[in-house]
Design a protein around this motif. Structure first.
Motif, short mmCIF file in Angstrom:
data_model
loop_
_atom_site.label_atom_id
_atom_site.label_comp_id
_atom_site.label_asym_id
_atom_site.label_seq_id
_atom_site.Cartn_x
_atom_site.Cartn_y
_atom_site.Cartn_z
N GLN A 70 -15.09 73.76 -14.37
CA GLN A 70 -16.21 72.85 -14.14
C GLN A 70 -16.66 72.89 -12.68
OE1 GLN A 70 -14.53 69.16 -15.49
NE2 GLN A 70 -15.04 69.53 -17.65
N SER A 95 -18.22 76.39 -11.93
CA SER A 95 -19.49 76.50 -12.64
C SER A 95 -20.58 75.71 -11.92
CB SER A 95 -19.34 76.01 -14.08
OG SER A 95 -20.57 76.06 -14.77
N MET A 96 -20.22 74.52 -11.46
CA MET A 96 -21.18 73.69 -10.73
C MET A 96 -21.62 74.37 -9.44
SD MET A 96 -20.73 69.72 -9.52
CE MET A 96 -20.26 69.31 -11.22
N VAL A 127 -21.70 77.63 -8.81
CA VAL A 127 -22.57 78.75 -9.16
C VAL A 127 -23.97 78.27 -9.54
CG1 VAL A 127 -22.94 80.56 -10.90
CG2 VAL A 127 -20.68 80.29 -9.85
N GLN A 128 -24.05 77.19 -10.29
CA GLN A 128 -25.34 76.65 -10.70
C GLN A 128 -26.13 76.14 -9.50
OE1 GLN A 128 -24.75 73.73 -13.80
NE2 GLN A 128 -23.45 75.10 -15.00
N HIS A 129 -25.48 75.40 -8.61
CA HIS A 129 -26.18 74.86 -7.44
C HIS A 129 -26.67 75.98 -6.52
CE1 HIS A 129 -24.17 70.61 -7.70
NE2 HIS A 129 -25.03 70.84 -8.66
N GLY A 143 -27.34 79.06 -7.42
CA GLY A 143 -28.43 79.73 -8.11
C GLY A 143 -29.74 78.95 -8.02
N ALA A 144 -29.65 77.62 -8.15
CA ALA A 144 -30.86 76.79 -8.04
C ALA A 144 -31.44 76.86 -6.64
CB ALA A 144 -30.51 75.35 -8.41
N GLU A 202 -33.26 80.20 -6.25
CA GLU A 202 -34.55 80.17 -6.96
C GLU A 202 -35.59 79.42 -6.15
OE1 GLU A 202 -36.35 78.79 -11.31
OE2 GLU A 202 -34.19 78.69 -10.92
N SER A 258 -17.16 73.59 -2.61
CA SER A 258 -17.70 74.86 -3.10
C SER A 258 -16.99 76.05 -2.45
CB SER A 258 -19.20 74.94 -2.78
OG SER A 258 -19.40 74.89 -1.37
N MET A 286 -17.90 84.36 -15.77
CA MET A 286 -18.95 83.74 -14.99
C MET A 286 -18.89 84.20 -13.53
SD MET A 286 -19.32 79.70 -14.00
CE MET A 286 -17.72 79.79 -13.16
N PHE A 340 -21.49 86.42 -11.16
CA PHE A 340 -21.99 85.83 -9.92
C PHE A 340 -21.74 86.75 -8.73
CE2 PHE A 340 -21.09 83.03 -6.20
CZ PHE A 340 -22.37 82.54 -6.01
#
Length: 304
Positions: A156, A159-160, A162-164, A166-167, A170, A204, A280, A284
């Motif tokens: 968790q 994953s968080m 990696v998502q942050h 990535g956002a 972007e 992180s 994942m 990444f």
């Protein structure tokens, strides 16, 4: 040469067998910044947050008594032209501003021993939760220091991250900052990358410290490539392979027991990455591993 534990305990102990290596001692309270001794001794945050002023430099070198005595005994005039001959190295140092390092050490040789970033993330998590975090119970904190590390929590948290990240990428690319997006997003996580009693459950750092190409590219903007020796730590069976680059001289036959760093046992508690976490992280890291190969023109810098 002054060095704190870096890479693996085995390599550190091999380096301690070299007469010119000065082992680290007990850091001052200002270097620890409320962190347990095992954390700040392994990775002092001076080069990440310091400004290389005389006071802070003396504070840093208090970990290395011979160097500390040298600085204290020199005059201001000599000090302006007499910089550190060498310095401690740990993952946090590569996350420091290279301009800060250049002030203290204008012509260094960097040895970057890089571990599989996926294995590094798993190892950092286990070290933090099971080897060091128990010390946090003895220190003031904002809340109860939960020690409940688990494979699910590790997934968790990573994953968080990696998502942050990535956002953030972007968003920056949408602002026409594609060429600097990785650097900008990486910089924005600076405070969160210092692992402490208050952050080890949410940091992180476990993931972002494996983005080797992002911060080495920053260093290459300030130091020429000939200042670097970059290798996979998995290929380094004997530290003698990097001694010429470090200019440490011959290595002794044995490591004095009194100089060996204490090793905190984590084997009894370690958790392993779930298969989905591994997949994942591989997705990444892959673009950054490829970028690392391009930076140093070395296709052997790969782990999968």
């Amino acid at each position: 040469m002054e060095i704190s534990r870096s890479g693996t305990t085995k390599i550190y102990q091999q380096l301690l067998g070299t007469e010119t290596v000065i082992p680290s001692g007990t850091p001052s309270s200002s270097l620890c910044e409320g962190r347990p001794l095992a954390w700040c001794q392994k990775e002092p945050t001076f080069w990440m947050k310091g400004t290389a002023t005389l006071t802070r430099l003396q504070d840093y070198t208090s970990m290395y008594q011979p160097l500390s005595e040298k600085l204290q005994g020199s005059t201001a005039e000599r000090r302006s032209g007499e910089r550190l001959m060498s310095l401690d190295w740990s993952p946090l140092n590569y996350e420091a501003n290279p301009l800060v390092l250049r002030l203290a050490h204008p012509s260094p040789h960097f040895v970057a021993l890089l571990r599989n970033p996926i294995h590094r993330a798993e190892s950092d998590y286990n070290w933090s939760f099971f080897a060091v975090a128990p010390s946090c119970r003895k220190m003031p904190s904002k809340g109860a220091a939960s020690l409940a590390g688990s494979a699910r929590h590790m997934h968790q948290l990573m994953s968080m991250t990696v998502q942050h990240f990535g956002a953030c990428l972007e968003h920056e690319r949408s602002q026409s900052r594609a060429g600097t997006a990785e650097r900008l997003c990486w910089h924005r996580s600076t405070e969160d990358r210092i692992i402490s009693c208050s952050s080890y459950r949410t940091t992180s750092a476990y993931v972002l410290r494996g983005l080797y190409s992002v911060y080495l590219r920053w260093f290459l903007e300030h130091f020429a490539s000939q200042h670097f020796t970059v290798a996979r730590i998995e290929d380094l069976h004997d530290v003698a392979a990097v001694l010429p680059a470090l200019r440490l001289g011959p290595r002794g036959a044995t490591v004095p027991a009194a100089r060996a760093a204490p090793v905190l046992e984590t084997q009894r508690h370690q958790v392993q990455l779930l298969p989905e976490t591994t997949e994942m992280l591989r997705g990444f890291y892959t673009p950054y591993v490829k970028d690392l190969q391009v930076l140093f023109n070395d296709t052997t810098l790969s782990w999968w």
